[in-house]
Design a protein around this motif. Structure first.
Motif, PDB file in Angstrom:
ATOM      1  N   GLN A  71       0.885  -1.249  -0.018  1.00  0.00           N
ATOM      2  CA  GLN A  71      -0.136  -0.156  -0.023  1.00  0.00           C
ATOM      3  C   GLN A  71       0.924   1.227   0.018  1.00  0.00           C
ATOM      4  O   GLN A  71       1.603   1.679   0.941  1.00  0.00           O
ATOM      5  CB  GLN A  71      -0.819  -0.055   1.299  1.00  0.00           C
ATOM      6  CG  GLN A  71      -1.999  -1.026   1.111  1.00  0.00           C
ATOM      7  CD  GLN A  71      -3.009  -0.972   2.155  1.00  0.00           C
ATOM      8  OE1 GLN A  71      -2.859  -1.829   3.432  1.00  0.00           O
ATOM      9  NE2 GLN A  71      -3.957  -0.164   2.135  1.00  0.00           N
ATOM     10  N   PHE A  72       0.672   2.177  -1.089  1.00  0.00           N
ATOM     11  CA  PHE A  72       1.458   3.216  -1.042  1.00  0.00           C
ATOM     12  C   PHE A  72       0.729   4.151  -0.121  1.00  0.00           C
ATOM     13  O   PHE A  72      -0.463   4.374   0.297  1.00  0.00           O
ATOM     14  CB  PHE A  72       1.256   3.767  -2.432  1.00  0.00           C
ATOM     15  CG  PHE A  72       2.451   3.417  -3.600  1.00  0.00           C
ATOM     16  CD1 PHE A  72       3.385   2.237  -3.092  1.00  0.00           C
ATOM     17  CD2 PHE A  72       2.318   3.638  -4.943  1.00  0.00           C
ATOM     18  CE1 PHE A  72       4.157   1.881  -3.973  1.00  0.00           C
ATOM     19  CE2 PHE A  72       3.179   2.967  -5.703  1.00  0.00           C
ATOM     20  CZ  PHE A  72       4.296   2.172  -5.331  1.00  0.00           C
ATOM     21  N   SER A  73       1.652   5.258   0.427  1.00  0.00           N
ATOM     22  CA  SER A  73       0.855   6.301   1.149  1.00  0.00           C
ATOM     23  C   SER A  73       0.144   7.247   0.346  1.00  0.00           C
ATOM     24  O   SER A  73      -0.696   7.999   0.974  1.00  0.00           O
ATOM     25  CB  SER A  73       2.238   7.084   1.887  1.00  0.00           C
ATOM     26  OG  SER A  73       2.950   7.890   0.737  1.00  0.00           O
ATOM     27  N   ARG A  74       0.288   7.591  -0.835  1.00  0.00           N
ATOM     28  CA  ARG A  74      -0.495   8.251  -1.641  1.00  0.00           C
ATOM     29  C   ARG A  74      -0.520   7.503  -3.116  1.00  0.00           C
ATOM     30  O   ARG A  74       0.123   6.465  -3.425  1.00  0.00           O
ATOM     31  CB  ARG A  74      -0.117   9.757  -1.770  1.00  0.00           C
ATOM     32  CG  ARG A  74       0.850   9.918  -2.327  1.00  0.00           C
ATOM     33  CD  ARG A  74       1.404  11.661  -2.482  1.00  0.00           C
ATOM     34  NE  ARG A  74       2.732  11.773  -2.932  1.00  0.00           N
ATOM     35  CZ  ARG A  74       3.255  11.617  -3.970  1.00  0.00           C
ATOM     36  NH1 ARG A  74       2.331  11.275  -5.149  1.00  0.00           N
ATOM     37  NH2 ARG A  74       4.310  12.001  -4.397  1.00  0.00           N
ATOM     38  N   ASN A  75      -0.973   8.203  -4.109  1.00  0.00           N
ATOM     39  CA  ASN A  75      -0.939   7.943  -5.529  1.00  0.00           C
ATOM     40  C   ASN A  75       0.235   8.311  -6.130  1.00  0.00           C
ATOM     41  O   ASN A  75       0.667   9.578  -6.332  1.00  0.00           O
ATOM     42  CB  ASN A  75      -2.281   8.597  -6.344  1.00  0.00           C
ATOM     43  CG  ASN A  75      -2.162   8.273  -7.701  1.00  0.00           C
ATOM     44  OD1 ASN A  75      -1.837   8.906  -8.614  1.00  0.00           O
ATOM     45  ND2 ASN A  75      -2.443   7.083  -8.219  1.00  0.00           N
ATOM     46  N   PHE A  76       1.041   7.269  -6.697  1.00  0.00           N
ATOM     47  CA  PHE A  76       2.327   7.658  -7.201  1.00  0.00           C
ATOM     48  C   PHE A  76       2.314   7.349  -8.649  1.00  0.00           C
ATOM     49  O   PHE A  76       3.122   7.785  -9.389  1.00  0.00           O
ATOM     50  CB  PHE A  76       3.565   7.045  -6.471  1.00  0.00           C
ATOM     51  CG  PHE A  76       4.002   7.542  -5.191  1.00  0.00           C
ATOM     52  CD1 PHE A  76       4.945   8.395  -5.165  1.00  0.00           C
ATOM     53  CD2 PHE A  76       3.258   7.102  -4.025  1.00  0.00           C
ATOM     54  CE1 PHE A  76       5.209   9.041  -3.930  1.00  0.00           C
ATOM     55  CE2 PHE A  76       3.834   7.781  -2.921  1.00  0.00           C
ATOM     56  CZ  PHE A  76       4.703   8.570  -2.613  1.00  0.00           C
ATOM     57  N   GLY A  77       1.409   6.834  -9.322  1.00  0.00           N
ATOM     58  CA  GLY A  77       1.218   6.451 -10.524  1.00  0.00           C
ATOM     59  C   GLY A  77       1.447   5.022 -10.869  1.00  0.00           C
ATOM     60  O   GLY A  77       1.981   4.214 -10.271  1.00  0.00           O
ATOM     61  N   HIS A  78       0.810   4.781 -11.938  1.00  0.00           N
ATOM     62  CA  HIS A  78       0.673   3.104 -12.479  1.00  0.00           C
ATOM     63  C   HIS A  78       2.261   2.562 -12.731  1.00  0.00           C
ATOM     64  O   HIS A  78       2.466   1.433 -12.275  1.00  0.00           O
ATOM     65  CB  HIS A  78       0.177   3.265 -13.890  1.00  0.00           C
ATOM     66  CG  HIS A  78      -0.103   1.668 -14.311  1.00  0.00           C
ATOM     67  ND1 HIS A  78       0.718   1.407 -15.319  1.00  0.00           N
ATOM     68  CD2 HIS A  78      -0.847   0.810 -14.200  1.00  0.00           C
ATOM     69  CE1 HIS A  78       0.321   0.074 -15.795  1.00  0.00           C
ATOM     70  NE2 HIS A  78      -0.446  -0.368 -14.980  1.00  0.00           N
ATOM     71  N   GLN A  79       3.038   3.405 -13.436  1.00  0.00           N
ATOM     72  CA  GLN A  79       4.423   3.036 -13.741  1.00  0.00           C
ATOM     73  C   GLN A  79       5.357   2.536 -12.295  1.00  0.00           C
ATOM     74  O   GLN A  79       5.980   1.580 -12.096  1.00  0.00           O
ATOM     75  CB  GLN A  79       5.185   3.797 -14.442  1.00  0.00           C
ATOM     76  CG  GLN A  79       4.539   3.981 -16.003  1.00  0.00           C
ATOM     77  CD  GLN A  79       4.458   2.626 -16.937  1.00  0.00           C
ATOM     78  OE1 GLN A  79       5.756   2.475 -17.113  1.00  0.00           O
ATOM     79  NE2 GLN A  79       3.385   2.207 -16.906  1.00  0.00           N
TER      80      GLN A  79
END
Length: 320
Positions: A71-79
């Motif tokens: 789980q990322f802390s926020r949206n960092f992007g698909h790539q």
């Protein structure tokens, strides 16, 4: 190269707000892996979801012991979600696919077969794209052909991120700390023995696309600036054209007296427009340098789950 006859295959799935279809995706994938001779782990990467996608995946963890969640802390992007997923994968081979099942799991056995034949990368080549607008199909086709023409490496036509990669390829990719990665280009860049498996892309079963035009343009710019210097060469060409226009206009004005206000204004706007375009191209390359120079982490992982259970299972097996 001989492959492990009882391999572990990791499937990496970036997830961004797929609440409507993620449960169906898990059921389809679990049904698929249960019928295969290889062992599988499913690594979902929560790219900053604001819906119940992560909660649904965590519920599925209680039912299936091969599910992992990053789980990322926020949206960092698909790539970057793909980048994180392959770094957490422990398989002998790693499959990257989207969580919307437009890339069907039924293609994976063909990829695994090619892998056993000795190929290090097996990428999915799309023959058809069901459920997408004519504009999406046309723009995607144009992008792949422009990139293929301009890139200084051979990036196959009509291929996305759906592919299988051997462990040695994944190790190389994991060392590449590009802040705005273009994964399919990076996989081509590392080399190794690569081949294609053709398939027809299915229509999305639920939810909406997470790649609108703005993100497609951003991805296109990343691909071109990462693997081609042709835009910079075009800047030079445009500069010479601007100089030539100025010289020609000067001679015409000098010898014929032809110099109307309208023509002067038109020329001024043309030259300013070309200058702005040139500056924008150069700025895109400079920004990539700036991003790299800051040396920030590529992404921030808030928490993970499912990996501890996997590690304890491996430890138990090793002590038997």
């Amino acid at each position: 190269m001989a492959r492990n006859q009882n391999p572990l295959i990791s499937i990496v799935l970036p997830v961004f707000n797929e609440e409507e279809g993620i449960r169906h995706t898990i059921e389809i994938l679990e049904s698929y892996v249960a019928s295969q001779p290889e062992d599988y782990e499913l690594i979902f990467v929560d790219d900053g979801c604001v819906d119940r996608s992560a909660a649904i995946i965590q519920e599925a963890e209680q039912q299936y012991n091969n599910i992992r969640l990053v789980q990322f802390s926020r949206n960092f992007g698909h790539q970057l979600a793909i980048t994180a997923g392959i770094r957490y994968a422990s398989g002998d081979a790693v499959v990257v696919m989207d969580a919307d099942l437009q890339d069907p799991p039924s293609v994976i056995p063909a990829m695994v077969k090619k892998w056993h034949e000795g190929y290090d990368v097996v990428y999915g080549k799309r023959l058809q794209r069901d459920g997408e607008s004519w504009f999406k199909k046309a723009s995607a086709s144009a992008f792949y052909r422009i990139l293929h023409k301009f890139a200084n490496i051979d990036i196959p036509l009509d291929t996305g991120d759906f592919r299988l990669m051997d462990r040695q390829v994944v190790k190389v990719l994991s060392k590449m700390d590009e802040p705005d990665p273009f994964v399919r280009g990076m996989v081509s860049w590392v080399g190794f023995k690569q081949t294609a498996v053709e398939y027809e892309r299915d229509e999305r079963t639920a939810g909406t696309t997470k790649y609108p035009l703005s993100k497609m343009l951003h991805l296109s710019m990343n691909g071109i600036t990462s693997f081609s210097d042709v835009p910079l060469k075009l800047v030079n060409v445009a500069g010479f054209i601007m100089i030539a226009i100025g010289v020609i206009y000067g001679f015409i004005s000098l010898f014929t007296g032809f110099a109307t206000l309208q023509f002067a204004i038109f020329s001024m706007f043309e030259l300013f427009g070309i200058s702005a375009l040139m500056l924008g191209i150069v700025s895109a390359y400079l920004y990539r340098i700036f991003e790299t120079s800051r040396e920030r982490p590529l992404y921030v992982v808030a928490k993970t789950s499912g990996f501890e259970r996997h590690q304890s299972e491996v430890k138990h097996i090793n002590t038997m």
